[in-house]
Design a protein around this motif. Structure first.
Motif, PDB file in Angstrom:
ATOM      1  N   ALA A   1       0.843  -1.196   0.000  1.00 26.35           N
ATOM      2  CA  ALA A   1       0.000   0.000   0.000  1.00 26.35           C
ATOM      3  C   ALA A   1       0.874   1.240   0.000  1.00 26.35           C
ATOM      4  O   ALA A   1       2.020   1.219   0.470  1.00 26.35           O
ATOM      5  N   ILE A   2       0.337   2.308  -0.550  1.00 24.85           N
ATOM      6  CA  ILE A   2       0.934   3.642  -0.411  1.00 24.85           C
ATOM      7  C   ILE A   2       0.076   4.383   0.600  1.00 24.85           C
ATOM      8  O   ILE A   2      -1.127   4.570   0.383  1.00 24.85           O
ATOM      9  N   ALA A   3       0.685   4.757   1.714  1.00 22.79           N
ATOM     10  CA  ALA A   3      -0.054   5.340   2.830  1.00 22.79           C
ATOM     11  C   ALA A   3       0.624   6.623   3.277  1.00 22.79           C
ATOM     12  O   ALA A   3       1.793   6.874   2.968  1.00 22.79           O
ATOM     13  N   VAL A   4      -0.111   7.433   4.021  1.00 24.19           N
ATOM     14  CA  VAL A   4       0.432   8.667   4.562  1.00 24.19           C
ATOM     15  C   VAL A   4       0.285   8.633   6.081  1.00 24.19           C
ATOM     16  O   VAL A   4      -0.712   8.161   6.611  1.00 24.19           O
ATOM     17  N   GLY A   5       1.324   9.097   6.777  1.00 26.73           N
ATOM     18  CA  GLY A   5       1.295   9.075   8.234  1.00 26.73           C
ATOM     19  C   GLY A   5       2.661   9.385   8.802  1.00 26.73           C
ATOM     20  O   GLY A   5       3.507  10.011   8.153  1.00 26.73           O
ATOM     21  N   ASP A   6       2.887   8.899  10.019  1.00 26.20           N
ATOM     22  CA  ASP A   6       4.162   9.165  10.691  1.00 26.20           C
ATOM     23  C   ASP A   6       5.141   8.011  10.576  1.00 26.20           C
ATOM     24  O   ASP A   6       6.234   8.053  11.149  1.00 26.20           O
ATOM     25  N   GLY A   7       4.760   6.948   9.849  1.00 26.37           N
ATOM     26  CA  GLY A   7       5.664   5.822   9.649  1.00 26.37           C
ATOM     27  C   GLY A   7       5.600   4.765  10.726  1.00 26.37           C
ATOM     28  O   GLY A   7       6.273   3.736  10.617  1.00 26.37           O
ATOM     29  N   ARG A   8       4.788   4.982  11.752  1.00 27.30           N
ATOM     30  CA  ARG A   8       4.716   4.011  12.850  1.00 27.30           C
ATOM     31  C   ARG A   8       3.493   3.118  12.658  1.00 27.30           C
ATOM     32  O   ARG A   8       2.413   3.391  13.185  1.00 27.30           O
ATOM     33  N   TRP A   9       3.662   2.069  11.871  1.00 27.35           N
ATOM     34  CA  TRP A   9       2.620   1.077  11.685  1.00 27.35           C
ATOM     35  C   TRP A   9       3.140  -0.265  12.201  1.00 27.35           C
ATOM     36  O   TRP A   9       4.262  -0.674  11.859  1.00 27.35           O
TER      37      TRP A   9
ATOM     38  N   TYR B   1       4.698  10.320   3.061  1.00 24.15           N
ATOM     39  CA  TYR B   1       4.128   9.215   2.290  1.00 24.15           C
ATOM     40  C   TYR B   1       5.074   8.017   2.385  1.00 24.15           C
ATOM     41  O   TYR B   1       6.292   8.179   2.345  1.00 24.15           O
ATOM     42  N   TYR B   2       4.488   6.830   2.494  1.00 22.96           N
ATOM     43  CA  TYR B   2       5.266   5.601   2.674  1.00 22.96           C
ATOM     44  C   TYR B   2       4.747   4.509   1.746  1.00 22.96           C
ATOM     45  O   TYR B   2       3.555   4.476   1.408  1.00 22.96           O
ATOM     46  N   PHE B   3       5.662   3.640   1.372  1.00 27.76           N
ATOM     47  CA  PHE B   3       5.301   2.399   0.700  1.00 27.76           C
ATOM     48  C   PHE B   3       5.409   1.306   1.747  1.00 27.76           C
ATOM     49  O   PHE B   3       6.483   1.085   2.317  1.00 27.76           O
TER      50      PHE B   3
END
Length: 316
Positions: free
Chosen positions: A148-156, A287-289
């Motif tokens: 997924a391409i998601a947006v956030g702070d990277g802490r998943w 944005y993160y992959f």
């Protein structure tokens, strides 16, 4: 502890799960291609095995008990995992090494990813990328997705995350809307040009503007105001939109002004439909992959990830 009691047969579990979901033995029977009496007997067998009443029965109507609802919540998630795992196993042979299921933010997909995707296929003609739009966080344990391409702070939790780029928020409006707010101060002349004007924002320059919002980023205006030292409660917040693309269209239609990632409005800024009188502001988000550990070595994922990183580096 009798471990057999803790692991009822799949037929009993399926009968209970379908009955609880439909709150009907009849509808559960139709789904499972069984008779209503067979489903009822299986649920009774499960209740006897557990020693717990799972349903309240009132004639033909059934309602899960508190224990039944709790059991349904946990069991439903477990059955979803089993079904998704089975789908993956069944599809793995046909999908092979060249098929990837990717969730993407709708506006990012439409404005940035899709216009460039032909270059990926030119590099890898054997790839097949299935795109799925998602606004909410992706749960790889329950959704049949590879990345997924998601947006956030990277802490998943429980995912691999590659940072793609840091979000830059830009205030956008139509030239007409911004021009209407540029009244000359006493003893001063108003400047005629809106595009290219990047002086520091002040409260008086924003008075009368309706500030549009995106529901998934409620703190955008607060962050923007904090960057310039402006009191956020002095501004008038306007309607909220689920999709950034809808907000952009509302801004073009002169409903108000908005804060959006700059990369999503490059075309509109270049062709003059929108203008931005203030410099972009760094957001708290990036944005993160992202993808689960199990797909780390998937050849299609590696090819897609490396291509996205190259494209973003080139666009910057």
């Amino acid at each position: 502890m009798n471990y057999r009691k803790l692991t009822p047969s799949m037929s009993l579990l399926l009968a209970f799960e379908a009955s609880a979901r439909h709150q009907s033995f009849t509808r559960a029977a139709e789904e499972l291609s069984l008779t209503q009496s067979a489903v009822s007997r299986q649920v009774q067998t499960l209740e006897a095995m557990l020693g717990v009443a799972l349903f309240l029965r009132d004639g033909k109507r059934i309602v899960p008990t508190d224990a039944g609802r709790a059991y349904m919540t946990e069991l439903g998630a477990a059955l979803t995992l089993i079904r998704n795992a089975t789908l993956q196993a069944l599809a793995s042979e046909s999908r092979g090494r060249h098929h990837l299921r990717v969730a993407t933010l709708p506006t990012f997909g439409a404005k940035w990813l899709l216009p460039r995707l032909h270059r990926l296929y030119r590099e890898h003609p054997d790839l097949q990328i299935d795109l799925h739009s998602r606004i909410e966080d992706v749960d790889f344990s329950t959704q049949p997705l590879d990345a997924a391409i998601a947006v956030g702070d990277g802490r998943w939790p429980d995912v691999v995350a590659h940072r793609l780029y840091a979000e830059q928020l830009v205030l956008i409006g139509s030239p007409t809307v911004f021009a209407a707010t540029r009244k000359p101060r006493r003893g001063a002349r108003a400047r005629a040009q809106v595009p290219g004007d990047t002086q520091r924002p002040t409260i008086d320059r924003l008075e009368g503007l309706t500030l549009l919002r995106v529901g998934s980023f409620p703190d955008a205006w607060r962050e923007w105001c904090a960057h310039f030292g402006l009191p956020p409660n002095a501004l008038r917040l306007g309607p909220s939109f689920e999709l950034t693309s809808h907000l952009i269209q509302a801004v073009i239609a002169e409903i108000g002004v908005g804060l959006v990632p700059r990369m999503l409005v490059e075309d509109e800024l270049n062709d003059g439909r929108l203008c931005s009188p203030f410099a972009p502001v760094p957001s708290s988000r990036s944005y993160y992959f992202v993808y689960p550990e199990r797909t780390r070595h998937h050849p299609a994922l590696i090819a897609f990830r490396e291509w996205v990183l190259r494209e973003l580096a080139a666009s910057e």
